[in-house]
Design a protein around this motif. Sequence first.
Motif, short mmCIF file in Angstrom:
data_model
loop_
_atom_site.label_atom_id
_atom_site.label_comp_id
_atom_site.label_asym_id
_atom_site.label_seq_id
_atom_site.Cartn_x
_atom_site.Cartn_y
_atom_site.Cartn_z
N SER A 71 0.79 -1.15 0.04
CA SER A 71 -0.19 -0.14 -0.32
C SER A 71 0.82 1.34 0.11
N VAL A 72 0.22 2.26 -0.43
CA VAL A 72 1.00 3.67 -0.44
C VAL A 72 -0.03 4.53 0.47
N TRP A 73 0.65 5.44 1.14
CA TRP A 73 -0.20 6.42 2.17
C TRP A 73 0.64 7.77 1.94
N VAL A 74 -0.53 8.74 1.82
CA VAL A 74 0.02 9.86 1.26
C VAL A 74 -0.61 10.63 2.58
N ASP A 75 0.13 11.72 3.27
CA ASP A 75 -0.35 12.17 4.51
C ASP A 75 -1.24 11.24 5.25
N ARG A 76 -0.91 9.96 5.61
CA ARG A 76 -1.74 9.11 6.22
C ARG A 76 -3.13 8.69 5.55
N MET A 77 -3.13 9.12 4.19
CA MET A 77 -4.45 8.25 3.64
C MET A 77 -4.02 7.47 2.78
N ASN A 78 -4.61 6.20 2.96
CA ASN A 78 -4.31 5.05 2.10
C ASN A 78 -4.93 5.43 0.55
N THR A 79 -4.10 5.17 -0.51
CA THR A 79 -4.45 5.64 -1.86
C THR A 79 -5.54 4.42 -2.50
N LEU A 80 -5.70 3.38 -1.67
CA LEU A 80 -6.64 2.37 -2.09
C LEU A 80 -8.10 2.85 -1.76
N GLU A 81 -8.37 3.66 -1.05
CA GLU A 81 -9.63 3.90 -0.58
C GLU A 81 -10.02 5.16 -1.18
N HIS A 82 -11.18 5.01 -2.13
CA HIS A 82 -11.81 5.85 -2.93
C HIS A 82 -12.25 7.15 -2.57
N GLU A 83 -12.49 6.92 -1.07
CA GLU A 83 -13.02 8.41 -0.80
C GLU A 83 -11.86 9.37 -0.33
N ASN A 84 -10.79 8.88 -0.28
CA ASN A 84 -9.61 9.82 -0.15
C ASN A 84 -8.95 10.48 -1.43
N THR A 85 -9.54 9.75 -2.47
CA THR A 85 -8.84 10.32 -3.90
C THR A 85 -8.56 11.81 -3.75
N LEU A 86 -9.49 12.59 -3.63
CA LEU A 86 -9.48 13.79 -4.22
C LEU A 86 -8.76 14.49 -3.22
N ARG A 87 -8.68 14.18 -1.80
CA ARG A 87 -7.85 14.66 -0.80
C ARG A 87 -6.37 14.54 -1.16
N ILE A 88 -6.23 13.25 -1.48
CA ILE A 88 -4.71 12.70 -1.80
C ILE A 88 -4.22 13.57 -3.01
N ARG A 89 -5.15 13.90 -4.03
CA ARG A 89 -4.57 14.61 -5.12
C ARG A 89 -4.27 16.03 -4.93
N GLN A 90 -4.96 16.32 -3.93
CA GLN A 90 -4.78 17.79 -3.39
C GLN A 90 -3.61 17.91 -2.58
N THR A 91 -3.38 16.83 -1.70
CA THR A 91 -2.07 16.84 -0.96
C THR A 91 -0.91 16.60 -1.58
N ALA A 92 -0.88 15.87 -2.43
CA ALA A 92 0.34 15.59 -3.46
C ALA A 92 -0.13 15.74 -4.85
N GLY A 93 0.04 16.97 -5.10
CA GLY A 93 -0.16 17.50 -6.87
C GLY A 93 1.11 17.00 -7.74
N MET A 94 0.64 16.77 -8.98
CA MET A 94 1.55 15.94 -9.95
C MET A 94 1.64 17.01 -11.14
N VAL A 95 2.91 17.01 -11.26
CA VAL A 95 3.15 17.69 -12.81
C VAL A 95 3.87 16.39 -13.55
N PHE A 96 3.63 16.71 -14.99
CA PHE A 96 4.05 15.77 -15.79
C PHE A 96 5.23 16.07 -16.71
N GLN A 97 5.47 15.18 -17.60
CA GLN A 97 6.65 15.40 -18.35
C GLN A 97 6.35 16.61 -19.45
N ASN A 98 5.23 16.11 -20.30
CA ASN A 98 4.99 17.02 -21.45
C ASN A 98 4.41 18.05 -21.11
N PRO A 99 5.11 19.24 -21.14
CA PRO A 99 4.20 20.70 -20.94
C PRO A 99 3.01 20.90 -21.72
#
Lengths: 266, 279, 322
Positions: free
Chosen positions: C99-127
């Motif tokens: 499992s993966v925990w982001v700020d103690r939220m398990n990424t497997l649990e769906h109700e966490n998804t939005l909060r996880i994405r807000q906590t750990a923002g992501m920037v990709f390769q192709n601008p």
Amino acid sequence: MIRDITIGQYYQTNSVIHSLDPRVKLMGTLIFIISLFLGMNILVYIVATLALAGLIIASKVPFKFIVRGLKAILILILISAAFNLFLTPGTVIFKVWKITITDRGLKTAIFMVIRLVYLIMGSSLMTLTTTPNNLTDGLEKGLSFLKYIKVPVHEIAMMMSIALRFIPILIDETDKIMRAQQARGADFETGNFIKRAKAMVPILVPLFISAFRRADDLAMAMEARCYHGSNGRTKMKPLKYSKKDYLAYLILILYLGICISLNIIF
Amino acid sequence: MSIIVDKINYIYEAGTSFERHALKDVSCVIEKGEFIGLIGHTGSGKSTFIQHLNGLNKATSGHIYYDGQDIYEKGYNMKELRSKVGLVFQYPEHQLFESTIFKDVCFGPKNQGLSKQECELRAFESLKLVGLDEKFYYNSPFDLSGGQKRRVAIAGVLAMKPEVLILDEPTAGLDPKGRDEIFSVLENLRKTGITIILVSHSMEDVATHVDRIMVMNDGILKYDDTPKNVFRHHKELEEIGLAAPKVTYIMNDLKNAGFDVDTDAITIEEAKKSILEIL
Amino acid sequence: MINHIKCDKLKGIVVNEEISYTLIRNEENNLNIVKAENLTFEYIRRDEEGNVESINKAIDNVNIDIKEGDFVAVLGHNGSGKSTFAKHLNALVSPTEGSVWVDRMNTLEHENTLRIRQTAGMVFQNPDNQIICTLVDEEVGFGPENIGVPEDEIWERVEKSLKAVGMYDFRLANPTKLSGGQKQRVAIAGIVAMKPKCIVLDEPTAMLDPNGRKEVIEVLHELNKKENVTIILITHYMEEVIDADEVYVMNEGKLVMQGKPRDIFSQVEKLKELRLDVPQVTELAHELRKEGLDIKEGILTTKELITELERIRGLKNVNNSR
């Protein structure tokens, strides 16, 4: 040639037209198109010409930009003009061998050309003065009543805005792929229809692959930024009417009124 | 064969608001078998320049002579020029389209009007040159890794048997492993006597591989000399958004710290030798 | 082992109640922002009939703990699993095992998804492929809009984030007309506007020229220092890694090296084996060492090299005068 497509291009400058609410501009475009198709009354067209000229001047968009959109559909305009010119019955004014031109044919052809040209210019003016996002916001809000009959208005608007954003990128990409295949000896200019159609394969396949890859990347980037449909979404630039917009509506109604009355009276 | 570029100018979208003078009086001579590095920051005109060499862009004024013949002369065979001057674009893997790697590499020779047998022979040869494992030849190009795809795309241009090969940032977006593979291909190619022009952003890569560097800035060919001579101008290069290889800076710092080392060193090997000499 | 139990305990609580979540948070303030435990991810390729054709382990039993406020780099060449790892931190993919925990939220649990994405923002390769809007300010506002930030606050956040990446003057520009480095800075601002605790960047500089690369890395260090945002930078450019707090090296889905930049760069041979580069100073020092000079391993700056060479010269002079 491929770079002449101006649909979806936005021209950044400060003008009254730019600052109007997109719903006003959408309604304005609609009214302008209606006025063009009311009838073949020369007075209406004079009013429409004046209105269009006034709008173009007010928008501060260089005239060149607005006309550029026409180049891409020049052939379409010529074909429809030819159909009207040669195939409309009426009093013959010109005849060579089997080609006849009638007075009514000439008149319809001229009006047809003006109509199409004005139509393109009018709608180009709208897209040139409205950012795609603003435009789709306008559509979304203007058509929001459709939500009640379960039309996914927000989703459609979002798709439209992304499509508009990617048009220039894909045009660029087409150009790049064409050059790359030309460097490998591909020939797009000579040969009959079938040969030319076949020559498009090396462009279309990479273009589709690239479009899908981009779509895939973009979907992921949107998801990563918490996009999850219109549910609970706020707006950074919500649409609000200002005095300018009400005034613009008033002018639009006036314009439509004049056009209709001119049509009835004369 | 040689290419003579005589005072070419290129004005982009003349007469519109996008008008830009992309090339200004560029002149140079490119001799057979040279390995040239072309550097310049993004938008300096280097991509525009290389597209002139195979006739994809036509200069607004000036002349280009390939093998003594003016390529802008009426009736000059542009198609033949494009097969003689092979151009590998940036991210060339994006132009792959056939169902198998082998077929894709055959595309160029087929366009040259060669027989099927000759096309296949050339495809084999060029895939060998880029070092792609034979077991992949009949796979879809889209199943390969990024570096492999790029080598297939380069093979696609090589199959036309060009006398000059121009590559626009062939290592962009690749990892060090992919980059090394591309350079080992280029080093093998140079042994065949082909002329190579490499557009690159990596001063270190250019310093290790090429014999001559051309520097473009704002549409002007600013320097055209050996790597050592060009990198001596590291201060001027910095002003136009470029730099010398890192190792050159290290040597300069060493010199300033009182070590009598050779500040002309542009590769690790040279730097090492020079340091060992004085210690 | 202790960590393991702690996390299992957390899992139950976080899911059930918001209140106990905050309680625990206060109790263990210094708990890691990102934690991956026995993380395994398999790509399953199927043929047309849906039969399994091949199973590819993109990530193979990886354990990583990342401290809040750190600047962390993950290295590895393409296909090493580093990008797949990044996607796990944003709940864009789910672990096959572990499992993966982001700020103690398990990424497997769906109700966490939005909060996880807000906590750990992501920037990709192709601008180009991550820009959604046609104006820079709208682009930066896109994230806050999605998480329902009120209008006035969006404007505040957009201004602040654009200033943080030095792109405020471009707020009315069309992002497609910007340079690669500027585009990536806008993309970073778009994430900063969501007020994340952590930013994950998946090879953000791979498609940029050296100047663009410098711009982006400088912005990241500034965010890390000034705003205390945890940065997880995935890259294969070694120069970008020198100033990191912690470096992880991945190869074929496995975590093969971990440590401070100096520890990592003192193992030049191992890095070369993994087909990775080392900075030119490090390589030069390593080469000199191979020639018999007594230079210590893991030289990261020219200054260190000069000090070492001066020491060696001093020794030689002493020997000579004897």
